[in-house]
Enzyme design. Structure first.
Site, PDB file in Angstrom:
ATOM      1  N   GLY A  10       0.821  -1.206   0.000  1.00  0.00           N
ATOM      2  CA  GLY A  10       0.000   0.000   0.000  1.00  0.00           C
ATOM      3  C   GLY A  10       0.852   1.251   0.000  1.00  0.00           C
ATOM      4  O   GLY A  10       2.090   1.199   0.091  1.00  0.00           O
ATOM      5  N   VAL A  12       1.215   3.655   2.277  1.00  0.00           N
ATOM      6  CA  VAL A  12       1.959   3.881   3.520  1.00  0.00           C
ATOM      7  C   VAL A  12       3.023   2.802   3.713  1.00  0.00           C
ATOM      8  O   VAL A  12       4.153   3.104   4.133  1.00  0.00           O
ATOM      9  CB  VAL A  12       1.005   3.929   4.727  1.00  0.00           C
ATOM     10  CG1 VAL A  12       1.789   4.032   6.038  1.00  0.00           C
ATOM     11  CG2 VAL A  12       0.052   5.118   4.604  1.00  0.00           C
ATOM     12  N   ARG A 102      -6.477   3.020  19.068  1.00  0.00           N
ATOM     13  CA  ARG A 102      -6.032   4.360  19.476  1.00  0.00           C
ATOM     14  C   ARG A 102      -6.639   4.845  20.791  1.00  0.00           C
ATOM     15  O   ARG A 102      -5.963   5.488  21.589  1.00  0.00           O
ATOM     16  CB  ARG A 102      -6.344   5.375  18.370  1.00  0.00           C
ATOM     17  CG  ARG A 102      -5.428   5.257  17.164  1.00  0.00           C
ATOM     18  CD  ARG A 102      -5.856   6.207  16.067  1.00  0.00           C
ATOM     19  NE  ARG A 102      -5.060   6.015  14.862  1.00  0.00           N
ATOM     20  CZ  ARG A 102      -5.484   6.330  13.644  1.00  0.00           C
ATOM     21  NH1 ARG A 102      -6.697   6.837  13.474  1.00  0.00           N
ATOM     22  NH2 ARG A 102      -4.694   6.130  12.609  1.00  0.00           N
ATOM     23  N   CYS A 133      -3.641  10.625  10.576  1.00  0.00           N
ATOM     24  CA  CYS A 133      -2.705  11.498   9.857  1.00  0.00           C
ATOM     25  C   CYS A 133      -2.983  12.979  10.130  1.00  0.00           C
ATOM     26  O   CYS A 133      -2.046  13.770  10.348  1.00  0.00           O
ATOM     27  CB  CYS A 133      -2.760  11.210   8.364  1.00  0.00           C
ATOM     28  SG  CYS A 133      -4.420  11.074   7.682  1.00  0.00           S
ATOM     29  N   GLY A 164      -5.092   9.770   1.121  1.00  0.00           N
ATOM     30  CA  GLY A 164      -5.647   9.249   2.361  1.00  0.00           C
ATOM     31  C   GLY A 164      -6.609   8.103   2.119  1.00  0.00           C
ATOM     32  O   GLY A 164      -6.914   7.339   3.041  1.00  0.00           O
ATOM     33  N   LYS A 220     -12.321  11.429  15.314  1.00  0.00           N
ATOM     34  CA  LYS A 220     -10.888  11.234  15.563  1.00  0.00           C
ATOM     35  C   LYS A 220     -10.226  12.554  15.913  1.00  0.00           C
ATOM     36  O   LYS A 220      -9.391  12.634  16.832  1.00  0.00           O
ATOM     37  CB  LYS A 220     -10.204  10.642  14.326  1.00  0.00           C
ATOM     38  CG  LYS A 220     -10.646   9.242  13.946  1.00  0.00           C
ATOM     39  CD  LYS A 220      -9.952   8.837  12.641  1.00  0.00           C
ATOM     40  CE  LYS A 220     -10.494   7.553  12.076  1.00  0.00           C
ATOM     41  NZ  LYS A 220      -9.898   7.221  10.763  1.00  0.00           N
ATOM     42  N   ARG A 242     -12.658  16.081   2.123  1.00  0.00           N
ATOM     43  CA  ARG A 242     -11.767  15.454   1.150  1.00  0.00           C
ATOM     44  C   ARG A 242     -11.663  16.374  -0.061  1.00  0.00           C
ATOM     45  O   ARG A 242     -12.689  16.866  -0.565  1.00  0.00           O
ATOM     46  CB  ARG A 242     -12.312  14.092   0.719  1.00  0.00           C
ATOM     47  CG  ARG A 242     -11.354  13.309  -0.163  1.00  0.00           C
ATOM     48  CD  ARG A 242     -10.188  12.736   0.611  1.00  0.00           C
ATOM     49  NE  ARG A 242     -10.605  11.669   1.511  1.00  0.00           N
ATOM     50  CZ  ARG A 242      -9.783  11.077   2.382  1.00  0.00           C
ATOM     51  NH1 ARG A 242      -8.524  11.467   2.475  1.00  0.00           N
ATOM     52  NH2 ARG A 242     -10.229  10.123   3.181  1.00  0.00           N
ATOM     53  N   HIS A 249      -2.088  16.793   3.354  1.00  0.00           N
ATOM     54  CA  HIS A 249      -3.273  17.285   4.062  1.00  0.00           C
ATOM     55  C   HIS A 249      -3.024  18.717   4.550  1.00  0.00           C
ATOM     56  O   HIS A 249      -1.921  19.053   5.000  1.00  0.00           O
ATOM     57  CB  HIS A 249      -3.578  16.415   5.277  1.00  0.00           C
ATOM     58  CG  HIS A 249      -4.146  15.068   4.950  1.00  0.00           C
ATOM     59  ND1 HIS A 249      -4.434  14.645   3.675  1.00  0.00           N
ATOM     60  CD2 HIS A 249      -4.484  14.032   5.785  1.00  0.00           C
ATOM     61  CE1 HIS A 249      -4.927  13.415   3.725  1.00  0.00           C
ATOM     62  NE2 HIS A 249      -4.968  13.024   4.974  1.00  0.00           N
ATOM     63  N   ASN A 324       0.778  13.562   4.317  1.00  0.00           N
ATOM     64  CA  ASN A 324       0.006  12.627   5.142  1.00  0.00           C
ATOM     65  C   ASN A 324       0.533  11.203   5.099  1.00  0.00           C
ATOM     66  O   ASN A 324       0.276  10.412   6.007  1.00  0.00           O
ATOM     67  CB  ASN A 324      -1.467  12.643   4.726  1.00  0.00           C
ATOM     68  CG  ASN A 324      -1.676  12.436   3.242  1.00  0.00           C
ATOM     69  OD1 ASN A 324      -1.327  13.309   2.446  1.00  0.00           O
ATOM     70  ND2 ASN A 324      -2.247  11.318   2.851  1.00  0.00           N
TER      71      ASN A 324
END
Length: 346
Positions: A10, A12, A102, A133, A164, A220, A242, A249, A324
């Site tokens: 991916g 990331v 988280r 992010c 993202g 978040k 978005r 970002h 990001n």
């Protein structure tokens, strides 16, 4: 130190491997990329142009966690919830980029430049979470400003890039943009990854909405800064949008303190903070394309348009931009791993 990168194919995961290739985490032994069964056997070192020795891709179902010291997860919350505890139970420290853990009280939510003290002892569960992010760049800009006074309230609007949404989000933006430029009616262009068509438009909703109209991303942005900054009563209002930007970002932030603040003092404390690039009034302002233009720039949080609210001397307005995929995910995960290594956790 033997390390697995979960979600290695991916956007990331690739950034994680490239950072490891650059020497961001010393003392590496085996590097095991892990992805879906369809990617098993791929040679990512050759595909990504890495000099680092990397094993062939291992399928998720075939991963043997025994012997691993560290695992960086960037494959989404469902996979983290299923596989993260298994890998941690086998002895590896799990550094998780998803939202899976988280807000768990027994899992540290870490931004190394803000709350490294949460890494004083290894968590019993063997899991450390990387924040969202948008949260990372936000708290890295806010943390130095606490020298000016107590934070009381924050209003933030985010402008979040298509990356993202992963490779699918990038492909969808490119495909739909090309179709519109070739003459397709914009309202005939479906937007599966973002809920609505993103090309040449904005989507003011990221994630599912609750009964009060708040999106998952906005929750978040409310919850995570409170945990990271140790300010459970901080009032936060967020709107997550978005935008048709490939990467990077941006955030418009309005933060209120318990006393009047001065823009010059704010610039001074921001400039003294590591990992920030600060733009004064005569230095322009950061924009996503320039921020993501080089590895050096992508590794920083960029802050500009710092000014006092003319209607409230206790409030500052600022503009925050970061890559990001790097600052907002891979680099923070690798920095957490480095802290763990320095503490002899791994």
């Amino acid at each position: 130190m033997d390390i697995a990168v979960i979600g290695a194919t991916g956007v990331v995961g690739r950034q994680c491997l490239e950072l490891l290739d650059s020497g961001a985490l010393p003392g590496l032994g085996r590097v095991v990329p892990v992805a879906s069964a369809g990617s098993a056997g791929r040679d990512l070192a050759a595909e990504y142009g890495l000099s680092l020795k990397v094993d062939e891709v291992v399928a998720l179902d075939d991963l043997d966690p025994s012997g691993l010291d560290l695992a960086i997860f960037s494959a989404g919350a469902p996979i983290s919830r299923e596989l993260g505890p298994v890998v941690a139970a086998a002895g590896a420290l799990v550094v998780d980029n998803s939202s899976a853990f988280r807000m768990d009280d027994d899992v540290p939510l870490v931004v190394p430049q803000v709350n490294p003290q949460t890494m004083a002892t290894r968590p019993a569960r063997g899991i450390v979470s990387v924040p969202n992010c948008s949260t990372i760049q936000l708290v890295r800009a806010l943390h130095p400003l606490r020298a000016l006074g107590e934070l009381e309230r924050m209003v933030v609007a985010t402008y979040q890039a298509a990356s993202g949404g992963g490779l699918r989000g990038l492909d969808e933006l490119a495909t739909t943009s090309r179709a519109i430029l070739d003459g397709a009616p914009p309202d005939n262009t479906l937007g599966g990854r973002f809920g609505q068509p993103l090309a040449f438009s904005l989507v003011p909703e990221i994630g599912l909405r609750d009964d009060n109209g708040m999106s998952h991303e906005e929750h978040k942005l409310r919850r995570e800064p409170r945990k990271i900054l140790g300010l459970p009563e901080l009032r936060v209002a967020a709107t997550a949008v978005r935008v048709p930007v490939v990467n990077g970002h941006s955030e418009a932030v309005h933060v209120t303190f318990d006393r009047p603040v001065d823009a010059r003092e704010a610039l001074d404390v921001l400039r003294a903070a590591p990992g920030l690039r600060v733009y004064g009034a005569d230095e322009g302002y950061p924009m996503p394309r320039q921020v993501c233009a080089s590895p050096e720039s992508s590794a920083l949080v960029h802050v500009g348009r710092v000014r006092v609210d003319p209607d409230d001397p206790c409030s500052l307005l600022l503009w925050v931009v970061a890559d990001n995929l790097v600052v907002g995910a891979a680099l923070t995960a690798v920095e957490i791993a480095r802290l763990a290594a320095e503490a002899s956790w791994v």
